[in-house]
Design a protein around this motif. Structure first.
Motif, PDB file in Angstrom:
ATOM      1  N   VAL A  99      64.489  77.177   2.859  1.00 49.17           N
ATOM      2  CA  VAL A  99      63.068  76.814   2.784  1.00 49.17           C
ATOM      3  C   VAL A  99      62.509  76.635   4.196  1.00 49.17           C
ATOM      4  CG1 VAL A  99      61.422  75.116   1.931  1.00 49.17           C
ATOM      5  CG2 VAL A  99      63.420  75.713   0.559  1.00 49.17           C
ATOM      6  N   PHE A 100      61.305  77.161   4.425  1.00 48.85           N
ATOM      7  CA  PHE A 100      60.621  77.026   5.715  1.00 48.85           C
ATOM      8  C   PHE A 100      59.486  76.016   5.551  1.00 48.85           C
ATOM      9  CE2 PHE A 100      57.040  78.412   8.434  1.00 48.85           C
ATOM     10  CZ  PHE A 100      57.608  78.133   9.664  1.00 48.85           C
ATOM     11  N   HIS A 101      59.531  74.930   6.304  1.00 50.70           N
ATOM     12  CA  HIS A 101      58.508  73.889   6.243  1.00 50.70           C
ATOM     13  C   HIS A 101      57.658  73.932   7.507  1.00 50.70           C
ATOM     14  CE1 HIS A 101      60.047  71.809   2.680  1.00 50.70           C
ATOM     15  NE2 HIS A 101      61.259  72.013   3.169  1.00 50.70           N
ATOM     16  N   LEU A 102      56.355  73.888   7.324  1.00 50.83           N
ATOM     17  CA  LEU A 102      55.417  73.768   8.437  1.00 50.83           C
ATOM     18  C   LEU A 102      54.670  72.455   8.253  1.00 50.83           C
ATOM     19  CD1 LEU A 102      54.102  75.035  10.944  1.00 50.83           C
ATOM     20  CD2 LEU A 102      52.433  76.103   9.414  1.00 50.83           C
ATOM     21  N   LYS A 103      54.983  71.467   9.074  1.00 52.85           N
ATOM     22  CA  LYS A 103      54.412  70.136   8.912  1.00 52.85           C
ATOM     23  C   LYS A 103      53.192  69.974   9.802  1.00 52.85           C
ATOM     24  CE  LYS A 103      58.822  67.971   7.678  1.00 52.85           C
ATOM     25  NZ  LYS A 103      59.780  66.860   7.980  1.00 52.85           N
ATOM     26  N   THR A 104      52.030  69.782   9.182  1.00 52.18           N
ATOM     27  CA  THR A 104      50.790  69.635   9.919  1.00 52.18           C
ATOM     28  C   THR A 104      49.747  69.009   9.002  1.00 52.18           C
ATOM     29  OG1 THR A 104      49.065  70.814  11.156  1.00 52.18           O
ATOM     30  CG2 THR A 104      50.047  71.959   9.295  1.00 52.18           C
ATOM     31  N   THR A 105      48.684  68.474   9.567  1.00 53.99           N
ATOM     32  CA  THR A 105      47.604  67.903   8.768  1.00 53.99           C
ATOM     33  C   THR A 105      46.571  68.952   8.366  1.00 53.99           C
ATOM     34  OG1 THR A 105      46.401  67.317  10.781  1.00 53.99           O
ATOM     35  CG2 THR A 105      47.852  65.645   9.843  1.00 53.99           C
ATOM     36  N   GLN A 106      46.492  70.050   9.111  1.00 54.36           N
ATOM     37  CA  GLN A 106      45.595  71.150   8.756  1.00 54.36           C
ATOM     38  C   GLN A 106      46.198  72.444   9.266  1.00 54.36           C
ATOM     39  OE1 GLN A 106      41.434  70.651   9.678  1.00 54.36           O
ATOM     40  NE2 GLN A 106      41.030  72.841   9.641  1.00 54.36           N
ATOM     41  N   PHE A 107      46.165  73.473   8.415  1.00 59.85           N
ATOM     42  CA  PHE A 107      46.765  74.759   8.754  1.00 59.85           C
ATOM     43  C   PHE A 107      45.716  75.846   8.584  1.00 59.85           C
ATOM     44  CE2 PHE A 107      49.008  78.602   7.201  1.00 59.85           C
ATOM     45  CZ  PHE A 107      49.708  78.901   8.353  1.00 59.85           C
ATOM     46  N   ASN A 108      45.519  76.648   9.627  1.00 64.28           N
ATOM     47  CA  ASN A 108      44.542  77.734   9.590  1.00 64.28           C
ATOM     48  C   ASN A 108      45.223  79.060   9.915  1.00 64.28           C
ATOM     49  OD1 ASN A 108      42.477  75.853   9.157  1.00 64.28           O
ATOM     50  ND2 ASN A 108      42.018  75.678  11.332  1.00 64.28           N
ATOM     51  N   VAL A 109      44.863  80.094   9.169  1.00 66.74           N
ATOM     52  CA  VAL A 109      45.238  81.463   9.513  1.00 66.74           C
ATOM     53  C   VAL A 109      43.952  82.175   9.894  1.00 66.74           C
ATOM     54  CG1 VAL A 109      46.243  83.623   8.708  1.00 66.74           C
ATOM     55  CG2 VAL A 109      47.205  81.442   7.944  1.00 66.74           C
ATOM     56  N   ILE A 110      43.865  82.621  11.149  1.00 72.10           N
ATOM     57  CA  ILE A 110      42.642  83.230  11.671  1.00 72.10           C
ATOM     58  C   ILE A 110      42.962  84.556  12.335  1.00 72.10           C
ATOM     59  CG2 ILE A 110      41.487  81.006  11.999  1.00 72.10           C
ATOM     60  CD1 ILE A 110      42.224  81.111  14.920  1.00 72.10           C
ATOM     61  N   ASP A 111      41.915  85.335  12.632  1.00 71.58           N
ATOM     62  CA  ASP A 111      42.081  86.578  13.375  1.00 71.58           C
ATOM     63  C   ASP A 111      42.598  86.296  14.782  1.00 71.58           C
ATOM     64  OD1 ASP A 111      41.338  88.227  11.344  1.00 71.58           O
ATOM     65  OD2 ASP A 111      39.264  88.466  11.987  1.00 71.58           O
ATOM     66  N   ASN A 112      43.113  87.345  15.421  1.00 77.12           N
ATOM     67  CA  ASN A 112      43.644  87.161  16.776  1.00 77.12           C
ATOM     68  C   ASN A 112      42.555  86.841  17.795  1.00 77.12           C
ATOM     69  OD1 ASN A 112      42.483  89.677  16.635  1.00 77.12           O
ATOM     70  ND2 ASN A 112      44.025  90.712  17.863  1.00 77.12           N
ATOM     71  N   ASP A 113      41.292  87.103  17.462  1.00 77.77           N
ATOM     72  CA  ASP A 113      40.211  86.728  18.371  1.00 77.77           C
ATOM     73  C   ASP A 113      39.574  85.392  17.977  1.00 77.77           C
ATOM     74  OD1 ASP A 113      38.990  87.523  16.076  1.00 77.77           O
ATOM     75  OD2 ASP A 113      37.731  89.061  16.980  1.00 77.77           O
ATOM     76  N   ALA A 114      40.170  84.711  16.996  1.00 79.51           N
ATOM     77  CA  ALA A 114      39.758  83.355  16.586  1.00 79.51           C
ATOM     78  C   ALA A 114      38.305  83.294  16.121  1.00 79.51           C
ATOM     79  CB  ALA A 114      39.993  82.362  17.713  1.00 79.51           C
TER      80      ALA A 114
END
Length: 199
Positions: A99-114
């Motif tokens: 299992v892969f855990h990513l611990k954070t309060t907010q997670f965003n997936v955005i374009d490479n130019d943000a």
């Protein structure tokens, strides 16, 4: 003990070009810390039992950990926006055999130019999905909100109530089965040459 004159405290002794013993300001040891000014080349594996510290200098152009030729993968901290892992070329893969855990309060997936969101998650709150930076799907404390059309190629099963603010249109449907009471608030329209069958 060996005492050699013309040396500076904490500098490490090295062999000079003529074979004479000399010291260098680029290599010092104060009894607990070895400081190297310049690059370090290691042909084998480097093991650091106490960790590796790379201080920030306020930019992303120096003071980073680099992997690959040409600084293809860099890990650094710029002192303001937190840490950053950047892949200069090719794909970046994160693989886990469990299992892969990513611990954070907010997670965003955005374009490479943000500039465009794809996925946004919020701690103890909603999850949002986007198409071309337009939010189309959002989870809520009671269910989901969907913006736009929905296409279903299979069956749609609803265990609760269905509210329709617009018009419900049946296309290419030869039969509609309703279990329970159906209420038509503005009447029931039956086209010409069609029939309603009871019993």
């Amino acid at each position: 003990s060996l005492i050699v004159s013309d040396l500076t405290e904490d500098r490490v002794l090295i062999a000079g070009s003529s074979g004479a013993v000399e010291d260098s300001g680029n290599l010092t040891f104060n009894g607990s810390r070895l400081t190297v000014t310049g690059g370090v080349v290691a042909s084998g594996i480097v093991t650091a039992s106490g960790g590796v510290r790379v201080p920030t200098n306020g930019t992303n152009s120096a003071n980073y950990i680099s992997v690959g030729s040409g600084d293809n993968l860099k890990l650094y901290h710029d002192g303001s926006s937190g840490g950053s892992l950047r892949n200069g070329t090719g794909n970046l893969e994160i693989q886990a055999n469990a299992v892969f855990h990513l611990k954070t309060t907010q997670f965003n997936v955005i374009d490479n130019d943000a500039t465009h969101y794809h996925i946004r998650t919020f701690k103890d709150d909603r999850v949002e999905l986007y198409f071309n930076n337009a939010k189309k799907f959002e989870t809520t404390n009671t269910g989901i909100n969907v913006t736009g059309d929905g296409t279903f190629t299979g069956n749609l099963t609803v265990t609760g109530n269905v509210g329709i603010a617009g018009t419900l249109t049946y296309e290419d449907v030869s039969r509609v089965d309703a279990v329970g009471l159906s209420t038509f608030r503005e009447g029931l329209f039956i086209p010409d040459n069609q029939k309603a069958q009871f019993g």
